[in-house]
Every structure is written in C-alpha cells, then in structure tokens.
Design a protein around this motif. Structure first.
Motif, mmCIF file in Angstrom:
data_model
loop_
_atom_site.group_PDB
_atom_site.id
_atom_site.type_symbol
_atom_site.label_atom_id
_atom_site.label_comp_id
_atom_site.label_asym_id
_atom_site.label_seq_id
_atom_site.Cartn_x
_atom_site.Cartn_y
_atom_site.Cartn_z
ATOM 1 N N GLY A 91 0.875 -1.234 0.041
ATOM 2 C CA GLY A 91 0.009 0.243 0.142
ATOM 3 C C GLY A 91 0.913 1.196 -0.046
ATOM 4 N N ASP A 92 0.424 2.293 0.609
ATOM 5 C CA ASP A 92 1.042 3.674 0.590
ATOM 6 C C ASP A 92 1.753 3.721 1.649
ATOM 7 O OD1 ASP A 92 -0.048 4.408 -2.067
ATOM 8 O OD2 ASP A 92 -1.831 5.333 -1.025
ATOM 9 N N SER A 93 3.056 4.169 1.613
ATOM 10 C CA SER A 93 3.838 4.438 2.738
ATOM 11 C C SER A 93 3.469 5.869 3.475
ATOM 12 C CB SER A 93 5.180 4.508 2.291
ATOM 13 O OG SER A 93 6.115 5.117 3.414
ATOM 14 N N ARG A 94 3.623 6.089 4.769
ATOM 15 C CA ARG A 94 3.569 7.281 5.329
ATOM 16 C C ARG A 94 4.680 8.487 4.706
ATOM 17 N NH1 ARG A 94 -0.770 9.200 8.335
ATOM 18 N NH2 ARG A 94 -1.617 7.534 9.511
ATOM 19 N N TYR A 95 5.493 7.926 3.931
ATOM 20 C CA TYR A 95 6.791 8.763 3.341
ATOM 21 C C TYR A 95 6.602 8.978 2.044
ATOM 22 C CZ TYR A 95 8.699 7.859 7.843
ATOM 23 O OH TYR A 95 8.781 8.024 9.315
ATOM 24 N N ILE A 96 5.555 8.771 1.320
ATOM 25 C CA ILE A 96 5.272 8.771 -0.131
ATOM 26 C C ILE A 96 5.524 10.148 -0.582
ATOM 27 C CG2 ILE A 96 2.716 8.878 -0.095
ATOM 28 C CD1 ILE A 96 4.689 6.895 -2.569
ATOM 29 N N GLY A 97 5.240 11.286 0.238
ATOM 30 C CA GLY A 97 5.312 12.487 -0.251
ATOM 31 C C GLY A 97 6.799 13.083 -0.430
ATOM 32 N N ILE A 98 7.746 12.182 -0.131
ATOM 33 C CA ILE A 98 9.091 12.690 -0.528
ATOM 34 C C ILE A 98 9.687 11.775 -1.717
ATOM 35 C CG2 ILE A 98 9.552 13.424 1.641
ATOM 36 C CD1 ILE A 98 11.229 10.929 2.332
ATOM 37 N N GLY A 99 8.930 10.828 -2.221
ATOM 38 C CA GLY A 99 9.196 10.140 -3.476
ATOM 39 C C GLY A 99 8.472 8.957 -3.784
ATOM 40 N N GLU A 100 8.205 8.699 -4.921
ATOM 41 C CA GLU A 100 7.287 7.544 -5.166
ATOM 42 C C GLU A 100 8.124 6.190 -4.681
ATOM 43 O OE1 GLU A 100 6.105 7.685 -9.227
ATOM 44 O OE2 GLU A 100 4.919 9.328 -9.115
ATOM 45 N N GLN A 101 9.214 6.226 -4.611
ATOM 46 C CA GLN A 101 10.346 5.096 -4.408
ATOM 47 C C GLN A 101 10.007 4.646 -2.938
ATOM 48 O OE1 GLN A 101 11.481 7.982 -4.508
ATOM 49 N NE2 GLN A 101 13.103 8.363 -3.379
ATOM 50 N N TYR A 102 9.121 5.679 -2.002
ATOM 51 C CA TYR A 102 8.770 4.905 -0.681
ATOM 52 C C TYR A 102 7.353 4.085 -0.754
ATOM 53 C CZ TYR A 102 12.750 7.730 1.100
ATOM 54 O OH TYR A 102 14.081 8.044 1.653
ATOM 55 N N LYS A 103 7.613 3.025 -0.969
ATOM 56 C CA LYS A 103 6.279 2.277 -0.897
ATOM 57 C C LYS A 103 6.212 1.466 0.745
ATOM 58 C CE LYS A 103 5.914 2.678 -5.123
ATOM 59 N NZ LYS A 103 5.023 3.587 -6.057
ATOM 60 N N ALA A 104 5.140 0.955 0.945
ATOM 61 C CA ALA A 104 4.846 0.262 2.028
ATOM 62 C C ALA A 104 5.195 -0.892 2.110
ATOM 63 C CB ALA A 104 3.283 0.044 2.512
ATOM 64 N N ILE A 105 6.198 -1.133 2.996
ATOM 65 C CA ILE A 105 6.876 -2.302 3.135
ATOM 66 C C ILE A 105 6.409 -3.345 4.417
ATOM 67 C CG2 ILE A 105 9.139 -3.706 3.516
ATOM 68 C CD1 ILE A 105 9.030 -2.057 1.070
ATOM 69 N N TYR A 106 6.027 -2.444 5.597
ATOM 70 C CA TYR A 106 5.496 -3.278 6.635
ATOM 71 C C TYR A 106 4.452 -2.514 7.330
ATOM 72 C CZ TYR A 106 8.780 0.294 8.815
ATOM 73 O OH TYR A 106 8.920 1.431 9.133
ATOM 74 N N GLU A 107 3.842 -3.180 8.363
ATOM 75 C CA GLU A 107 2.957 -2.543 9.031
ATOM 76 C C GLU A 107 3.195 -2.798 10.426
ATOM 77 O OE1 GLU A 107 -1.884 -2.563 9.991
ATOM 78 O OE2 GLU A 107 -0.796 -4.117 8.685
ATOM 79 N N GLN A 108 3.231 -1.715 11.230
ATOM 80 C CA GLN A 108 3.799 -2.272 12.841
ATOM 81 C C GLN A 108 2.296 -2.182 13.585
ATOM 82 O OE1 GLN A 108 5.941 0.804 14.828
ATOM 83 N NE2 GLN A 108 6.350 1.995 13.000
ATOM 84 N N ASN A 109 2.338 -2.379 14.884
ATOM 85 C CA ASN A 109 1.386 -2.139 15.795
ATOM 86 C C ASN A 109 0.024 -2.198 15.326
ATOM 87 O OD1 ASN A 109 3.730 -1.559 17.360
ATOM 88 N ND2 ASN A 109 3.267 0.808 16.814
ATOM 89 N N PHE A 110 -0.296 -3.416 14.497
ATOM 90 C CA PHE A 110 -1.407 -3.634 13.972
ATOM 91 C C PHE A 110 -2.558 -4.154 14.667
ATOM 92 C CE2 PHE A 110 1.342 -7.229 12.914
ATOM 93 C CZ PHE A 110 0.740 -8.359 13.388
ATOM 94 N N ASN A 111 -2.136 -4.544 15.913
ATOM 95 C CA ASN A 111 -3.120 -5.160 16.818
ATOM 96 C C ASN A 111 -2.863 -4.189 18.256
ATOM 97 O OD1 ASN A 111 -4.634 -6.440 19.178
ATOM 98 N ND2 ASN A 111 -3.774 -8.439 18.381
ATOM 99 N N PRO A 112 -3.931 -3.418 18.319
ATOM 100 C CA PRO A 112 -4.016 -2.169 19.335
ATOM 101 C C PRO A 112 -4.101 -2.948 20.652
ATOM 102 C CG PRO A 112 -6.215 -2.560 18.318
ATOM 103 C CD PRO A 112 -5.384 -3.321 17.680
ATOM 104 N N ASP A 113 -4.204 -4.270 20.927
ATOM 105 C CA ASP A 113 -4.135 -4.694 22.550
ATOM 106 C C ASP A 113 -3.026 -5.497 22.687
ATOM 107 O OD1 ASP A 113 -7.078 -4.398 22.520
ATOM 108 O OD2 ASP A 113 -7.400 -6.601 21.183
ATOM 109 N N ILE A 114 -1.876 -5.230 21.665
ATOM 110 C CA ILE A 114 -0.433 -5.647 22.207
ATOM 111 C C ILE A 114 0.369 -4.587 22.337
ATOM 112 C CG2 ILE A 114 1.489 -6.870 21.477
ATOM 113 C CD1 ILE A 114 -0.409 -8.624 19.683
#
Length: 552
Positions: free
Chosen positions: A397-420
């Motif tokens: 998907g989209d990275s939080r950093y896509i604004g500085i260049g299209e090379q910034y693609k989503a690689i990982y998702e962190q903290n996807f479980n709010p209970d952990i």
C-alpha cells in the motif's frame, strides 16, 4: 606489542585448526552447524528485562546457528571509561563491542590493535549488507556510508550500519494557529514579510477572541530538540545548519567550505529575528524555557484560551496525547526570505560506525557473518519492532513517506493489533531496544504502511502536522552539504577546543544579538574579531583539509 599479537592471532586463525568453524557461503543461513559462541558487549537498556531469555536473542541464534552471550557496559560516559580501563589493564574484551566512539577514538583503538580491520570482510562477506543497501538506499547513500567508514589509515574498524528515518533529517517544524488566522481573515504565511504581518495582527487584534488583546504570544520556541526559532528563520536568509541538532555543519560550494555565521546574509537573518523580539512578536521565553515547559503550555486544559499563535517544536511531543487543541493548528513548511532564499536545514543521513570486532575474538569470521546476517530484512525489522506477525508484518500500500518520493512504498505495518503493547516503548524481553546491528536504510525505515492513527487528534498531530509537512522541507537544501567532516588524530588535537569554543560562542551570540544584549550594528565587528581570536581561520583551514581528504 598489541598490534603484533593481533597480527599473529589473525595468522593463526587463517591456518588449519581443530577449532576452526565451518561456515556456509555468504548469504546462506544458518551460518554454521558447529557449536560456537559469540559474546556481545553493549550498554544494557533499562527497558530490556532479559537479554538471554529474549525473543530477539533466540531468533538470531536460531537463524544464524550461533550462540550469543552478553557483556554489559555501564551507561553514559562510564561505558567508554570502562572500555578504556579494560584495554589498559589487558582484560579480555568481548568478541563484538557496541560502543559510541569518536572518529579519533575509533582510529586509536583500531590502529593500536584492539579492533580488527573489516575491509576484507566488507568486500567478500557482506552479503546481506549489500542486499539491504542496494534495495533500500540510493547509490549516493551507499557511497556516503562507505566513504565515512574509513579511518585515517585506510582501515574500516567500525561496521557501517545504516539506520535512517527520513523524517528525522528535517524535523524542525513551525506550526501556526489556523483558528486565529480565520478569526482575523488572514492566510497561512509563506514569506518572512507575511509572517511579520500575521504576528503583528496576532499581537494587536485579540486573535484568540477572548476580549483580552494582551494575552497572545505571537511566536515562541524552546531550548530543547527541534525548538530553535532562530535556526528555522535564518534559513530564509542563508542555508544555516550550524546547530547542534544538525551536527554543526559548515556550508560548502564547489568544494570550498565556508562559515555561515559570519556572512551578511546571516546578519540580515539576525536583524529580522531581533525585530520580532523588539516588537514583542517573538517571545523571549524561546531562549530560556525547556521543551517540557512549552509542552505544558500547548497541552493546557481545553477550557483555557489558546495563547500561542505560532510555535517551533515537534508536534508529536508538543501536543501530547488526545489534545483537542491540536486541530486548531496547521504546518508552515518553510518561509521565503526577502531575497528569495528558502532553505530547510538537513540532518545527517550517513552511517553509524559503533560496532567493532575485537582482537580477542577467536572467530572473527563468525562474528562478522553474524553481524551481516542481522542486516537481513526480517532480522533488521524484528530488532526494531519485535516479533514478526505479532508486532509487525509485511504489508502493501502507500507509505507514510510517499510525499518525498514514489520510491517510498509500504513494506511493513507495525502495531496492527491495538491490544498488544508496542515493544520499543515498553519494558519487555522481546527486543534489545537498540538499533545497532540492524540495517534500516531510508526506504526500509520509511516503508511504514500509511493507516489511520487511533483517534482524530493523534491522526492529525502526526499525519497532518508531521507526515504531510516534512516532505515539503525534505528537498530544500543545497546539493552539496558537508554533513560530516572526519578529522584525524592530529587535526582533532589541533582544533577540538577551538571548534567547541566557536560552537558555544556562536550559539551564545545568536541569542544575545536577538535579545538585544549585543547590538547587531555596533557589536558585529567585535563579534567577528572575537571569532578570529578564537582561531576561526585555523578551524576553517583544518576543516577544509579534512573535507578534501574525505572527498578526494
């Protein structure tokens, strides 16, 4: 003698031995099926409850086939003192040492035989290091990381680890109260002239609308990290990164270094800042209050009137957690000065060289391959974020950093479980709470999946005021920047005191000029004379020599 022993040890290790370890080919895990243990010396994190019974430790051991043991240095400056005492007394050193040292210290320990050179290992065995850099860094970043790895004798003593959050490079934020602008029918300023007009209106026209025209603070900063109003504003007059936050960078053009703090453009910037203070538009508290004091101001109860129009400070700590007032503010990425200057200071995006293999290591080839294995993407992300598919997972998907260049693609998702709980900020035996052996170049660290934050306040604070703003600043810097000037031992001895004295004097003088303790017109020549007396010419000459050597 120590050098001779190190050489003899290396020769012995190259010779056939009953204790030789059979290693896999570079890039193949596990590294070995032999029973081998590597000891790592590091400063213990107070958040890591157990290093032996630890998810990351066990993961590294499982993936590499190497047993890990730990030696703990004391925290702070005592770590370096402890290491110095160990070398002086001849005490056996850990196989791998993770310790923050200056360039000169790294060279001294390396050339004295306490650290082994890593040149051949980097050339022949750095499979995962190269894979990481070729995938997640630009060729220029890879070149720079290696360029600064070499000590003055041409040896690499510190492993060139690269951890870089792109947003940290330009984390100097200016934020303005949009509600006040709307109250007065004004627009977000884009120039220093427009900023002056807005600040005057904030001061004189009861911008917060509470009937008291005297309780507004038009502009304020703080003395903490990312709180310098003057550094932000000076970049509308000249490129100015001569600030602790940005590594006290000199300026450079066509390979020629210059001091930004002695130019007429710098002086014009000081005049503007002084004008703001003299007219009550820039609060004098900006030069004395801590970031904690400013946070208390910004996080005042919602039933209290807003009193700050424009602030310089990182929005995340400034607005805390669940502060409704954050929605009143918008970002000002940068300001164009009267001569069209529009820069944003840029911080270091080079390597860290704080991981060493000592001469006491019986299996330096195993130690290096172990370090290199942790550069593998899975292990690097696990060192930072925790257990895969529990604390982080691969994503698209989209990275939080896509604004500085299209090379910034989503690689990982962190903290996807709010209970952990988030491992990095909590006590646990999941990670080591340190980015020391892993490789997180910009396009990997910046590959965090863009997804909504827990609530609208958190989303706006980080999304609207940070991730949507810093891309507009990210490329506002000169093409050539001496982000790091590496001095040899002789040069360090020559200018270390001079450099520290000048840095302190420039900081002090900026404050005094802006507050009016020094007169920008009458005392300017005296300021320049004092810099000359402190050894500015020697500082610049020595810096130029070191810069030329590094960039030849």
């Amino acid at each position: 003698m120590r050098k001779l022993l190190a050489v003899l040890l290396a020769l012995l290790l190259l010779a056939p031995s009953a204790f030789a370890v059979t290693l896999s080919e570079p890039g193949v895990l596990p590294l070995t099926e032999d029973d081998v243990t590597i000891t790592i010396g590091l400063v213990q994190s107070p958040l890591t409850t157990d290093y032996d019974d630890n998810y990351l430790t066990k993961l590294i051991e499982e993936r590499t086939g190497v047993n890990l043991e730990f030696f703990f240095f004391p925290s702070g400056n005592e770590a370096g003192q402890k290491f110095s005492m160990m070398t002086a007394s001849g005490e056996k050193l850990p196989d791998i040492v993770i310790l923050g040292l200056t360039d000169a210290e790294r060279y001294t320990y390396g050339s004295s035989g306490y650290f082994i050179p890593l040149n051949d290992y980097m050339e022949k065995d750095a499979y995962f290091w190269n894979q990481s850099m070729d995938t997640w860094a630009t060729p220029k970043q890879k070149e720079d990381v290696m360029k600064y790895a070499y000590s003055f004798d041409g040896n690499i003593y510190g492993y060139p680890q690269f951890y870089c959050d792109p947003a940290d490079a330009v984390a100097l934020y200016m934020t303005i109260n949009k509600k006040w602008l709307d109250n007065l029918g004004l627009e977000v300023p884009t120039t220093t002239d427009e900023l002056y007009t807005v600040l005057k209106a904030f001061k004189e026209q009861d911008a917060n609308g509470n009937g008291d025209p005297n309780d507004e603070i038009p502009l304020i900063g703080n003395t903490g990290w990312g709180g310098s109003v003057t550094t932000f504003l000076l970049n509308s007059f000249t490129y100015f990164a001569y600030d602790e936050m940005f590594g006290y960078q000199l300026n450079v053009e066509d390979g020629k270094l210059s001091a930004p703090f002695i130019t007429e453009e710098f002086r014009d910037g000081l005049r503007f800042c002084r004008k703001l203070v003299a007219e009550g538009l820039l609060s004098e508290l900006s030069f004395s209050q801590t970031d904690a004091e400013m946070r208390a101001m910004m996080q005042a109860p919602a039933d209290q009137d807003s009193i700050v129009g424009v602030l310089v400070g990182h929005p995340s700590p400034m607005f805390g957690t669940d502060v409704p007032r954050v929605l009143d503010y918008v970002g000002i990425p940068s300001l164009t000065g009267p001569e069209g200057v529009n820069w944003a200071p840029f911080g270091m995006q080079i390597g860290n060289y704080n991981v060493y293999i000592t001469a006491d290591c019986e299996h330096p080839d195993v130690a290096f391959r172990l370090i290199d294995a942790i550069a593998e993407t899975d292990l690097s992300l696990s060192m930072r974020f925790g257990e895969k598919d529990v604390n982080w997972r691969y994503a698209e998907g989209d990275s939080r950093y896509i604004g500085i260049g299209e090379q910034y693609k989503a690689i990982y998702e962190q903290n996807f479980n709010p209970d952990i709980p988030v491992p990095w900020t909590t006590e646990n035996n999941i990670i080591w709470h340190a980015n020391t052996l892993n490789m997180l170049p910009p396009m990997l660290m910046g590959g965090n999946l863009a997804k909504p934050f827990p609530n609208e306040y958190h989303e706006y604070k980080l999304g609207g005021l940070c991730y949507d703003v810093f891309p507009h600043r990210y490329h506002l810097h000169p093409a050539e920047m001496p982000m790091k000037v590496t001095f040899n031992e002789e040069e360090t001895d020559l200018i270390n005191d001079i450099r520290a004295t000048i840095q302190s004097y420039v900081n002090e003088s900026i404050t005094r000029f802006v507050l009016g303790d020094l007169d920008i017109e009458k005392d300017w020549d005296g300021y320049l004379r004092e810099l000359d007396a402190m050894g500015l010419a020697q500082y610049m000459e020595t810096s130029q020599t070191a810069y030329d050597r590094t960039n030849k």
